[in-house]
Structures are given as structure tokens and as C-alpha cells.
Motif scaffolding. Structure first.
Motif, PDB file in Angstrom:
ATOM      1  N   LYS A  58       7.588  -2.486  -8.083  1.00 31.93           N
ATOM      2  CA  LYS A  58       6.386  -3.140  -7.553  1.00 31.93           C
ATOM      3  C   LYS A  58       6.195  -4.511  -8.185  1.00 31.93           C
ATOM      4  O   LYS A  58       5.884  -5.493  -7.488  1.00 31.93           O
ATOM      5  CB  LYS A  58       5.150  -2.263  -7.803  1.00 31.93           C
ATOM      6  CG  LYS A  58       3.863  -2.909  -7.310  1.00 31.93           C
ATOM      7  CD  LYS A  58       2.644  -2.082  -7.650  1.00 31.93           C
ATOM      8  CE  LYS A  58       1.366  -2.814  -7.272  1.00 31.93           C
ATOM      9  NZ  LYS A  58       0.142  -2.043  -7.638  1.00 31.93           N
ATOM     10  N   LYS A  59       6.375  -4.579  -9.475  1.00 29.87           N
ATOM     11  CA  LYS A  59       6.246  -5.860 -10.180  1.00 29.87           C
ATOM     12  C   LYS A  59       7.218  -6.895  -9.622  1.00 29.87           C
ATOM     13  O   LYS A  59       6.854  -8.062  -9.409  1.00 29.87           O
ATOM     14  CB  LYS A  59       6.495  -5.640 -11.678  1.00 29.87           C
ATOM     15  CG  LYS A  59       6.305  -6.881 -12.537  1.00 29.87           C
ATOM     16  CD  LYS A  59       6.529  -6.546 -14.007  1.00 29.87           C
ATOM     17  CE  LYS A  59       6.378  -7.789 -14.884  1.00 29.87           C
ATOM     18  NZ  LYS A  59       6.614  -7.464 -16.313  1.00 29.87           N
ATOM     19  N   ASP A  93       8.123   4.788 -14.031  1.00 30.80           N
ATOM     20  CA  ASP A  93       8.330   3.459 -14.624  1.00 30.80           C
ATOM     21  C   ASP A  93       9.183   2.579 -13.727  1.00 30.80           C
ATOM     22  O   ASP A  93       8.924   1.378 -13.581  1.00 30.80           O
ATOM     23  CB  ASP A  93       8.977   3.593 -16.013  1.00 30.80           C
ATOM     24  CG  ASP A  93       8.052   4.217 -17.043  1.00 30.80           C
ATOM     25  OD1 ASP A  93       6.828   4.234 -16.801  1.00 30.80           O
ATOM     26  OD2 ASP A  93       8.547   4.691 -18.073  1.00 30.80           O
ATOM     27  N   LYS A  94      10.209   3.178 -13.111  1.00 37.93           N
ATOM     28  CA  LYS A  94      11.082   2.423 -12.204  1.00 37.93           C
ATOM     29  C   LYS A  94      10.310   1.913 -10.996  1.00 37.93           C
ATOM     30  O   LYS A  94      10.505   0.773 -10.535  1.00 37.93           O
ATOM     31  CB  LYS A  94      12.249   3.304 -11.749  1.00 37.93           C
ATOM     32  CG  LYS A  94      13.321   3.540 -12.800  1.00 37.93           C
ATOM     33  CD  LYS A  94      14.099   2.260 -13.088  1.00 37.93           C
ATOM     34  CE  LYS A  94      15.243   2.501 -14.034  1.00 37.93           C
ATOM     35  NZ  LYS A  94      15.976   1.258 -14.368  1.00 37.93           N
ATOM     36  N   LEU A  95       9.434   2.752 -10.463  1.00 39.05           N
ATOM     37  CA  LEU A  95       8.626   2.344  -9.316  1.00 39.05           C
ATOM     38  C   LEU A  95       7.666   1.213  -9.685  1.00 39.05           C
ATOM     39  O   LEU A  95       7.460   0.279  -8.906  1.00 39.05           O
ATOM     40  CB  LEU A  95       7.841   3.540  -8.772  1.00 39.05           C
ATOM     41  CG  LEU A  95       8.617   4.516  -7.893  1.00 39.05           C
ATOM     42  CD1 LEU A  95       7.784   5.751  -7.610  1.00 39.05           C
ATOM     43  CD2 LEU A  95       9.038   3.852  -6.591  1.00 39.05           C
ATOM     44  N   LYS A 132       0.839  -1.207   0.000  1.00 41.01           N
ATOM     45  CA  LYS A 132       0.000   0.000   0.000  1.00 41.01           C
ATOM     46  C   LYS A 132       0.869   1.250   0.000  1.00 41.01           C
ATOM     47  O   LYS A 132       0.577   2.223  -0.716  1.00 41.01           O
ATOM     48  CB  LYS A 132      -0.917  -0.009   1.216  1.00 41.01           C
ATOM     49  CG  LYS A 132      -1.921   1.134   1.229  1.00 41.01           C
ATOM     50  CD  LYS A 132      -2.868   1.017   2.421  1.00 41.01           C
ATOM     51  CE  LYS A 132      -3.885   2.161   2.414  1.00 41.01           C
ATOM     52  NZ  LYS A 132      -4.821   2.060   3.564  1.00 41.01           N
ATOM     53  N   GLN A 133       1.946   1.240   0.791  1.00 43.47           N
ATOM     54  CA  GLN A 133       2.865   2.388   0.810  1.00 43.47           C
ATOM     55  C   GLN A 133       3.536   2.578  -0.542  1.00 43.47           C
ATOM     56  O   GLN A 133       3.716   3.708  -1.002  1.00 43.47           O
ATOM     57  CB  GLN A 133       3.915   2.181   1.901  1.00 43.47           C
ATOM     58  CG  GLN A 133       3.363   2.302   3.311  1.00 43.47           C
ATOM     59  CD  GLN A 133       4.383   1.940   4.380  1.00 43.47           C
ATOM     60  OE1 GLN A 133       5.347   1.215   4.108  1.00 43.47           O
ATOM     61  NE2 GLN A 133       4.181   2.433   5.591  1.00 43.47           N
ATOM     62  N   LEU A 134       3.894   1.465  -1.175  1.00 45.99           N
ATOM     63  CA  LEU A 134       4.515   1.549  -2.498  1.00 45.99           C
ATOM     64  C   LEU A 134       3.523   2.107  -3.516  1.00 45.99           C
ATOM     65  O   LEU A 134       3.890   2.935  -4.363  1.00 45.99           O
ATOM     66  CB  LEU A 134       4.996   0.159  -2.927  1.00 45.99           C
ATOM     67  CG  LEU A 134       5.812   0.066  -4.231  1.00 45.99           C
ATOM     68  CD1 LEU A 134       7.014   0.999  -4.201  1.00 45.99           C
ATOM     69  CD2 LEU A 134       6.259  -1.376  -4.471  1.00 45.99           C
ATOM     70  N   ASP A 135       2.278   1.684  -3.420  1.00 43.27           N
ATOM     71  CA  ASP A 135       1.248   2.213  -4.319  1.00 43.27           C
ATOM     72  C   ASP A 135       1.017   3.704  -4.082  1.00 43.27           C
ATOM     73  O   ASP A 135       0.770   4.454  -5.027  1.00 43.27           O
ATOM     74  CB  ASP A 135      -0.069   1.447  -4.120  1.00 43.27           C
ATOM     75  CG  ASP A 135      -0.375   0.514  -5.283  1.00 43.27           C
ATOM     76  OD1 ASP A 135       0.411   0.491  -6.244  1.00 43.27           O
ATOM     77  OD2 ASP A 135      -1.398  -0.194  -5.235  1.00 43.27           O
ATOM     78  N   THR A 136       1.070   4.122  -2.830  1.00 43.73           N
ATOM     79  CA  THR A 136       0.915   5.546  -2.508  1.00 43.73           C
ATOM     80  C   THR A 136       2.029   6.362  -3.161  1.00 43.73           C
ATOM     81  O   THR A 136       1.786   7.450  -3.703  1.00 43.73           O
ATOM     82  CB  THR A 136       0.930   5.758  -0.983  1.00 43.73           C
ATOM     83  OG1 THR A 136      -0.167   5.038  -0.398  1.00 43.73           O
ATOM     84  CG2 THR A 136       0.798   7.233  -0.635  1.00 43.73           C
ATOM     85  N   LEU A 137       3.236   5.820  -3.113  1.00 44.98           N
ATOM     86  CA  LEU A 137       4.378   6.489  -3.751  1.00 44.98           C
ATOM     87  C   LEU A 137       4.189   6.550  -5.265  1.00 44.98           C
ATOM     88  O   LEU A 137       4.460   7.590  -5.897  1.00 44.98           O
ATOM     89  CB  LEU A 137       5.659   5.740  -3.403  1.00 44.98           C
ATOM     90  CG  LEU A 137       6.995   6.412  -3.763  1.00 44.98           C
ATOM     91  CD1 LEU A 137       7.118   7.767  -3.083  1.00 44.98           C
ATOM     92  CD2 LEU A 137       8.152   5.517  -3.379  1.00 44.98           C
TER      93      LEU A 137
END
Length: 401
Positions: free
Chosen positions: A392-393, A386-388, A172-177
Motif C-alpha cells: 500500500k505504501k 506487513d507485506k500488504l 479501498k479494496q487494498l485496505d479491505t484486504l
């Protein structure tokens, strides 16, 4: 000897070491058909595809409203449209609040302890769910249909609730970023759109709304034929497959993917600064569009008309000017001949007769430099985004099993 299947992910948080438990979906979810008793109005209709409230503007009568399925927080719904990312459709979890969805969606409700964020990502992860849905869907004309009893028989590996929460919080934190960086990118694109409107004159006007200090003269109206000439420069053999340019995206294509066997004779040379007409029209470009070469000399298909500058110019200025639909659409309207449903042809004689307002070279350079800097910011932000997404992937692959 048969190799034992690993029952834990490659990447785990500190403090978690036990195997994940194998659970059938029937022990995790139950199918529900809870109809709307009119407790929910049109303002609580949820878009399953995008997971947000999408009120129905049309005044549905009570009888029709009763056909909707209730979709509560934590419920998952099957959306059967296949795509390049989801071969057999996908599940989407309700994370926004209780509401209603169309009766065409199958709804399943959790029957054991669960973490909302963890299951949002797990149930949507094609790396695992693609195989489960392959075993529990049937193909139809437009979409896949879920066979509920087959789905509920499928098994997956599930961590305990504490580990679910840890994974859920992290993702969730990664998605927020990712959302934050997407918003920054969108704002930069909106900013560019605003400046394109202000730094170029409106139709019929001789000066733009916004100018850089030191420039006060009216822009000069000139025929495009005074600025450009059509060129048919054939490749003399010095340019090969590694020089093949994708006009629509303006980059050098992978030589191994270039299909043409006529690289020498059936191509035009496109030099830096040249513009090419790309006739495919869409919602953003009613008649097609011009694309400026800002990457270097290469070859393009002879299907693309090429025009070359006759005077001193700033490439970054023209790269943006020829993409502005409100400026180019009236020009195209007088110089385009349609051909087929998806592509237009440009009549060069009519095109070169059309007129356009142009600033002097120094103002072109000022405007061009500004947009080049803005484009660099957009490219940088896109690269970070794109890097983020790639990160995530990678985490999804390593944190699920």
C-alpha cells in the motif's frame, strides 16, 4: 534550461494519460463553522483520530452540545498532533456519516465534484500533505495549529473524477484486504491468549483446564531454584557485536547499531534456553517480565539477570510459561525491589525460593510444540500483513503526484 515538473503519477490505470490539473485548495474546499443545532446528540460524536462514533457517556447539557462543529460526509478535519508518521499534524476525511466533533477541530467542506475514497487517502498522505502543512501550520506546545488562509492557498495536482474513482476503488479494496488480514492476526492472538489460560493451571490449582490425550498426572509444585540457577557467564571475547541480543524483542541487533564499547567485559553470555529478567513494567507486565532465548547464543547487557535451566526442559514451553502474568505476578510480588519509575530489580534469592507448578518433560514438549506451531502461524500472518502494508505504501507513492 529549467526542467518541467511532471504533472502525472508514475503508475496509472489503463485509459488515463492526460496531465493532472493543478488546483488550489480554496477551489476544492471551503472552511465551515456549522454549529450543532441539537439535531445531533451525544451518540453522533465522532472521534477524529480514529474516525468512528464515540458516544459521550457524560450527559452534556444543551449549551455545551451547541459548541460542537457539524462534520458531514466528505468533510475533512485537521488533527494537529504530530507523530513519527505526521510531522505537522494531518487531515482526516469523514467517511462514516454525518456527526459532530469538538470545536477545536477546523472543518473544511468540498465545493467541487470529488470521490470520497480518493480524497480519504490523498488528504491523509504525508508524502504530499506533509509539505503543504509545513507551509500552513504554526507550532504550539503540544500540537500544530492550522492557519486556514495559508492552507487554502496551497496547490496540489488533481486527476479528473473518473480517475479519482478508479484510484479510490483500488485503494479501498487494498485496505479491505489489509483489514481482513489484521482481523485474522487479531483472532490468532486471541486464540493463543485463550489457550494460555486453558493449558496452564489457574493459581492454586495443580492441573490445567485443558490437556492433551495421555496426560492425567497432577503437575508438580517445585521451587524455581530447583529448576533454574543464576549465571554470570562473562564473554571471553569469542562473541562480538554481531552477537548482541535485544532482550526486549529477542533478536540479534544490527552490529552497526550496537553502542557498547565493552562487548567483552561488561556483558553476560545468554545461551539458548536461558531466561533474562527485563524490569520495565507496563500495563501488560506489572512487575516486568522474563524473556526466553530461542534464537541462539549471544551477549546481553550486564543489567539483565540471566538464569539457566538445571534439568531437562522444553524451551517453547518455558518461553510461554514465564510470560503468563497471572502465574508470574505473584512470584514477582515477593521477589521484586523497585528502582526508579520505569524499571524494577529482581532479588534472585527471593525469586529462586518461589514455587511454581510444572508438568513432566513429555507434557512440556506437547504444550511447547503446540504453541510453537501457533506462534509460527501468528508470525506468518504478521508477515503477510506487513507485506500488504508495504505494498500500500508503494502504491501511494506511485499513484499520487
Amino acid at each position: 534550461m529549467k526542467q518541467q515538473k511532471i504533472r502525472y503519477p508514475k503508475l496509472r490505470f489503463k485509459g488515463f494519460s492526460g496531465e493532472w490539473g493543478q488546483r488550489k485548495f480554496k477551489n476544492l474546499y471551503k472552511k465551515v463553522v456549522e454549529k450543532n443545532d441539537l439535531s445531533f446528540g451525544t451518540e453522533r460524536i465522532i472521534s477524529v483520530a480514529n474516525m468512528y462514533y464515540k458516544p459521550n457517556d457524560s450527559k452534556s447539557d444543551e449549551k455545551y452540545m451547541e459548541t460542537y462543529n457539524v462534520f458531514r460526509v466528505g468533510d475533512i478535519a485537521f488533527e494537529g498532533h504530530k507523530s513519527k508518521n505526521f510531522s505537522y499534524g494531518r487531515f482526516v476525511e469523514n467517511t462514516i456519516g454525518d456527526g459532530i466533533i469538538s470545536h477545536v477541530f477546523d472543518v473544511f467542506r468540498p465545493i467541487s465534484e470529488y470521490d470520497l475514497s480518493y480524497w480519504k487517502y490523498f488528504i491523509h498522505y504525508e508524502g504530499i500533505m506533509g509539505q503543504k502543512l509545513r507551509m500552513s501550520t504554526t507550532k504550539a506546545t503540544m500540537m500544530n495549529n492550522l492557519v486556514s488562509k495559508d492552507f487554502l492557498k496551497q496547490s496540489v495536482l488533481v486527476p479528473n473524477l473518473d480517475e479519482q474513482k478508479k484510484i479510490g476503488i483500488f485503494l479501498k479494496q487494498l485496505d479491505t484486504l489489509i483489514t481482513l488480514h489484521q482481523r485474522k492476526l487479531d483472532n490468532l492472538k486471541k486464540l493463543k491468549k485463550s489457550y494460555l489460560q486453558k493449558l496452564f493451571p489457574k493459581n492454586g490449582e495443580k492441573v490445567p483446564k485443558l490437556r492433551f490425550p495421555g496426560f492425567t498426572d497432577a503437575w508438580e509444585q517445585r521451587k524455581l531454584g530447583e529448576e533454574f540457577k543464576k549465571v554470570n557467564e562473562r564473554n571471553d571475547g569469542s562473541l562480538g557485536r554481531e552477537d548482541w541480543i535485544s532482550v526486549s524483542k529477542m533478536y540479534f541487533q544490527d552490529p552497526e547499531k550496537v553502542q557498547s564499547n565493552n562487548i567483552d567485559t561488561r556483558t553476560y553470555v545468554m545461551r539458548k534456553g536461558d531466561i533474562a529478567f527485563e524490569g520495565h513494567h507496563n500495563k501488560n507486565f506489572k512487575f516486568g517480565r522474563f524473556v526466553a532465548n530461542d534464537i541462539g547464543t549471544g551477549v546481553v547487557s550486564e543489567l539483565f539477570p540471566i538464569y539457566r535451566h538445571k534439568n531437562v526442559y522444553d524451551n517453547s514451553y518455558w518461553k510461554n510459561a514465564i510470560q503468563i502474568e497471572r502465574i508470574m505476578a505473584p512470584i514477582f510480588a515477593k521477589s521484586i525491589t523497585t528502582s526508579g519509575n520505569s524499571s524494577n530489580k529482581l532479588n534472585s534469592k527471593h525469586f529462586l525460593r518461589q514455587k511454581i507448578y510444572i508438568p513432566n518433560v513429555k507434557e512440556q514438549q506437547q504444550i511447547g510444540t503446540f504453541f510453537q506451531q501457533l506462534d509460527n502461524l501468528i508470525t506468518f500472518q504478521q508477515h503477510k500483513l506487513d507485506k500488504l502494508k508495504e505494498l500500500k505504501k508503494a502504491y501511494l507513492q506511485k499513484m499520487f503526484c
